[in-house]
Design an enzyme around this catalytic site. Structure first.
Site, PDB file in Angstrom:
ATOM      1  N   MET A   1       0.811  -1.220   0.000  1.00  0.00           N
ATOM      2  CA  MET A   1       0.000   0.000   0.000  1.00  0.00           C
ATOM      3  C   MET A   1       0.845   1.271   0.000  1.00  0.00           C
ATOM      4  O   MET A   1       0.293   2.368  -0.040  1.00  0.00           O
ATOM      5  CB  MET A   1      -0.918   0.005   1.233  1.00  0.00           C
ATOM      6  N   ARG A   2       2.177   1.127   0.031  1.00  0.00           N
ATOM      7  CA  ARG A   2       3.007   2.328   0.090  1.00  0.00           C
ATOM      8  C   ARG A   2       2.815   3.190  -1.154  1.00  0.00           C
ATOM      9  O   ARG A   2       2.845   4.414  -1.090  1.00  0.00           O
ATOM     10  CB  ARG A   2       4.475   1.957   0.268  1.00  0.00           C
ATOM     11  N   ALA A   3       2.619   2.543  -2.310  1.00  0.00           N
ATOM     12  CA  ALA A   3       2.454   3.302  -3.544  1.00  0.00           C
ATOM     13  C   ALA A   3       1.222   4.208  -3.478  1.00  0.00           C
ATOM     14  O   ALA A   3       1.263   5.356  -3.938  1.00  0.00           O
ATOM     15  CB  ALA A   3       2.349   2.352  -4.728  1.00  0.00           C
TER      16      ALA A   3
END
Length: 685
Positions: A274-276
Site C-alpha cells: 500500500m506504500r504506492a
C-alpha cells in the site's frame, strides 16, 4: 565551503527538478531516486537543493538536531526542558559508498563502557541528517550492511546502536535522496521501495540546450561566487514559492474521487503493498500546493503516478522501469467514470476538470508543473515487458533445408528463467560482502577473536575478559568492576558471505544454434544472472563463435546490462573454444589487478565442441589448464542434447579442474545434493 551551483541555473531536466522540489514542499513524499547516465547533473541538482530548503529550529548544543517545540525524550544529549531554539540551514549530509558502519550510525566507546560504565557515543551521519537531507551518490553500489541500516532507520525514524548490552537510540528522520547509473547495477527491492519517487534523466539531444549547459558550467567554474550572484534573484523567488507551497499544503483537499483514481491506478498496475497509494496521494497533494491550488485534480494524479509507480512495477532486475501511459489514462478515465456514476444526481462536481484531462497532449504536470518531454520518457511497454523481448525465431529455422550451420543467424528469445543451484568458490575469501562464497566479513557468525587493527568495531567480550583477568591484581583492582586497558580489547572475527566475479563464457557457434539449443542456453544463463544479482556478484560476458571471441560485457554490477547483451546475441560459425577461454583469461587477469580481493567463478556454457584452426581440441585443453594453474574456480554447463552424447563438456571440466553440470542439473529442484563447491568433482577425479 565552496559555492554550490544554483538550482535555477540547471538547464532542462524538468522531471529531476520537479521530483526534488516536491520533496522540498512535502518531505512526507519520501525522497527521490534519480536514475540516469553519467554526466546528467544528478549530483549537482541534489546538492543545489540544500540552499532552497527552509531553515530548521534546533536546540542549541544538541548534536541530534532536536526540535525545541517537541524535543526527543530519548535524545542522548537530553533532556531538553524549555530549551530556546536557534535557526540554522537544513543540512545535506552525503553518505559515501565506502563508509563504515560506525560512520553511518555512530561509534560507541566500548572501552569506557566496560571500565567506567559510561555511554560515550559519537554521533554518525544518520544523526547529522536528522531533519535534513541524506544524499547517497551511487546508491546502488552501497554495501548490503549499510543498506540494512538505512532501511531500519527509514522505517522507524530512529537509529539504534546495540553492542554487548550497551544501547543508544536517537531520532533519525531525513529526506532520502539517491542517485545511480543503472549500468552499474540495480538496487535491492526493499531499498528501491523506500524511495517515494523516481525520475529518469538523460542528456539532451538538442544542440542549443547542450551549448547552454556548457556555457553556464564554464561560467560557474571561472567565478562561482559571481555566477551564483547572477542567479540570486531566481533562487530567492523559488525559495519563496517553496515556502508558500508548504504553507498551503495543509489546506489542499484530497477528494474521494481522486482517492479512487489513485487506488484504481495502483491496482491496475499491480504494485506491491500500500506504500504506492500513500506516496501517490502525498505527491498529488504536493503537486496541487506547488501549483497554488487547494484541490487535487486528475492531472495531479497522473503526474504523481508517473513519478511514484515506475520503480514499483519491477518484478525482476531485467524489467525496465516505466508505465504504459495509454493504460494509465484509460484507468484514470474509468475511475473518474465510476465515481461520476456513483455521484449521479449530485451537482457538487460540475466544475471539476474533464476526466480526459489526464491524457491531454499539453502534458501539464498538475498545473504549473514542468511537463515531461516525450523524448525523455521510457517508451510505453505492455504488461510483462514483452515489448523489450526479441521475437522468437521461427520453429525449425536453424535446421531448415539449405541453411548452413556456419552462417550467422538472428538472435532467438531466451527460455523462461528458473531458480538455479548454489554454485560457490571453495575456501575462505575476503572480498566484498555478498551472498555467494564463504569469507571473512564484518558481519556473520563469530568464529574467533584477534587484537583490533585500528578502531574496535565488534567486541569479543569473552576474549576481552580473558585477556584482562590475569592483570587485575597488578592494576590494583579493589571493587567489582573489571579494570580494562586498551591492550585487553579483542576484535571478534566473523565469517559471512562474499560476492564474486562470475564470468560467463558462452558458446554462440553454429553447433549451438543448429540444434535449437540457444533458447534453452540463454534461459540458463539468464537464470544464473538472476542468481548473481541476488547474491551481489559482479558479472561479465565473453562469447565465442566464428574465428574469435569477444568481451560482450566487461565485468560490471549491472546484471540487466548482461541480460540485454545476451538477448541480442547472434549465433553461427565455427566453435573457437580456445579463443573463448583465452579471452576469459585476459579478462580475469585484468580484474585481479583491479580488485584482487574479489575471487572469480568461471562459468563456461558450451557443448564442449572445438573447431577451426589447427588442433582446436588440444589448444582448448591447454587454455583450460591455464585457468586451472591459476586456481580459478570453474563450472561447465553442458549443453549437449540428444541420445548420443560425446561427453566433451565433461572432459573440458576435468581440464579446468572444475565440474560439469547439465542444464537439467542446474535447476534448484533437480537432483538433491548437487556439488556446491565447483572444484569438488575435479579433485575427486
Amino acid at each position: 565551503m565552496s559555492t554550490p551551483y544554483p538550482f535555477t541555473a540547471i538547464v532542462g531536466q524538468d522531471d529531476l527538478r520537479l521530483g526534488l522540489l516536491l520533496n522540498a514542499v512535502s518531505p512526507a513524499v519520501g525522497g527521490v531516486l534519480v536514475r540516469g547516465e553519467k554526466g546528467t547533473a544528478k549530483s549537482t541538482a541534489v546538492r543545489a537543493l540544500a540552499a532552497l530548503m527552509p531553515e530548521v529550529s534546533v536546540v542549541p548544543g544538541c548534536r541530534f538536531s532536536c526540535d525545541p517545540g517537541s524535543p526527543d525524550p530519548a535524545c542522548p544529549d537530553g533532556p531538553h526542558a524549555d530549551a530556546a531554539g536557534v535557526s540554522r540551514a537544513a543540512r545535506t549530509v552525503e553518505l559515501p559508498v565506502g563508509a563504515s558502519e560506525d560512520r553511518l550510525v555512530g561509534a560507541l566507546d566500548i572501552e569506557r563502557a566496560l571500565s567506567e560504565g559510561v555511554k560515550a557515543f559519537e554521533p554518525g551521519l544518520l544523526a547529522d541528517a536528522h531533519r535534513g537531507i541524506l544524499y547517497v551518490d551511487e546508491v546502488n553500489l552501497l554495501h548490503d550492511h549499510l543498506v540494512d541500516l538505512l532501511l531500519d532507520a527509514a522505517a522507524m525514524g530512529a537509529s539504534y546502536v546495540e553492542r554487548e548490552g550497551v544501547s543508544v537510540r536517537h531520532a533519525a528522520r531525513f529526506l532520502l535522496v539517491g542517485t545511480m547509473n543503472p549500468e552499474e547495477g540495480e538496487l535491492r527491492p526493499q531499498l528501491l521501495d523506500r524511495f517515494g519517487l523516481t525520475v529518469e534523466v538523460a542528456a539532451s539531444r538538442d544542440t542549443d540546450e547542450r551549448v547552454e549547459v556548457v556555457r553556464r558550467r564554464l561560467a560557474y567554474d571561472d567565478d562561482p561566487e559571481g555566477f551564483a550572484a547572477r542567479w540570486a534573484e531566481e533562487e530567492s523567488a523559488l525559495r519563496g514559492r517553496i515556502a508558500t507551497a508548504r504553507a498551503l499544503l495543509p489546506q489542499v483537499l484530497l477528494g474521494d474521487g481522486v482517492l479512487r483514481q489513485i487506488a484504481a491506478t495502483c491496482a491496475a498496475f499491480e504494485v506491491d503493498g500500500m506504500r504506492a497509494d500513500i506516496v501517490m496521494a502525498r505527491t498529488a497533494t504536493a503537486l496541487a500546493a506547488w501549483a497554488g491550488r487547494e484541490e487535487v485534480t486528475a492531472d495531479d494524479v497522473r503526474q504523481a503516478a508517473l513519478l511514484a509507480l515506475p520503480h514499483r512495477r519491477r518484478r525482476n532486475p531485467f524489467d525496465a522501469p516505466g508505465l504504459d501511459e495509454d493504460k494509465l489514462d484509460q484507468t484514470l478515465d474509468e475511475a473518474a467514470g465510476d465515481q461520476g456514476r456513483s455521484d449521479e444526481g449530485q451537482n457538487d462536481n460540475d466544475d471539476d476538470p474533464d476526466p480526459d484531462g489526464g491524457g491531454n497532449d499539453d502534458g501539464g504536470g498538475g498545473g504549473g508543473v514542468p511537463p515531461q518531454a516525450d523524448g525523455d520518457r521510457t517508451p510505453p511497454q505492455g504488461e510483462g515487458g514483452s515489448d523489450d523481448t526479441p521475437s522468437r525465431a521461427p520453429e525449425g529455422a536453424p535446421d531448415a533445408p539449405g541453411r548452413s550451420a556456419g552462417a550467422e543467424q538472428q538472435p532467438v528469445a531466451s527460455a523462461e528463467p528458473f531458480r538455479t543451484k548454489m554454485l560457490s568458490v571453495p575456501g575462505l575469501g575476503e572480498g566484498a560482502a555478498g551472498r555467494r562464497s564463504r569469507a571473512r566479513t564484518e558481519h556473520g557468525r563469530t568464529t574467533g577473536a584477534r587484537r583490533p587493527q585500528g578502531s574496535l568495531t565488534k567486541l569479543h567480550l569473552a576474549a576481552t575478559v580473558q585477556a584482562a583477568a590475569p592483570h587485575q591484581r597488578a592494576r590494583g583492582r579493589s571493587g567489582r568492576g573489571l579494570v580494562v586497558r586498551r591492550d585487553d580489547l579483542r576484535q571478534a572475527t566473523r565469517e559471512g558471505r562474499e560476492g564474486n566475479l562470475v564470468l560467463f563464457v558462452v558458446d554462440a557457434s553454429g553447433s549451438m544454434a543448429a540444434r535449437q539449443r540457444m533458447s534453452a542456453v540463454k534461459g540458463a544463463v539468464l537464470s544464473l544472472l538472476l542468481d548473481a544479482y541476488q547474491r551481489r556478484d559482479k558479472v561479465g560476458l565473453v562469447t565465442f563463435r566464428g574465428k574469435d571471441a569477444e568481451v560482450a560485457l566487461p565485468p560490471t554490477s549491472s546484471v540487466d546490462a548482461a541480460a540485454s547483451r545476451l538477448e541480442s546475441l547472434p549465433t553461427g560459425g565455427r566453435t573457437p573454444l580456445a579463443a573463448g577461454l583465452l579471452k576469459a583469461h585476459d579478462v580475469l587477469r585484468v580484474e585481479r589487478l583491479r580488485d584482487p580481493s574479489r575471487r572469480p567463478l568461471l562459468v563456461v556454457v558450451t557443448d564442449g565442441r572445438a573447431t577451426g584452426g589447427p588442433e582446436p581440441v588440444a589448444l582448448a585443453g591447454r587454455a583450460a589448464r591455464l585457468h586451472r594453474a591459476e586456481g580459478t574456480a570453474s563450472v561447465v554447463v553442458d549443453c549437449e542434447s540428444g541420445y548420443v552424447r560425446l561427453g566433451l563438456a565433461g572432459e573440458l571440466a576435468r581440464e579446468l579442474g572444475g565440474t560439469a553440470v547439465t542444464l537439467d542439473e542446474l535447476r534448484a529442484d533437480s537432483i538433491a545434493g548437487l556439488v556446491k563447491d565447483v572444484t569438488a568433482a575435479g579433485r575427486a577425479a
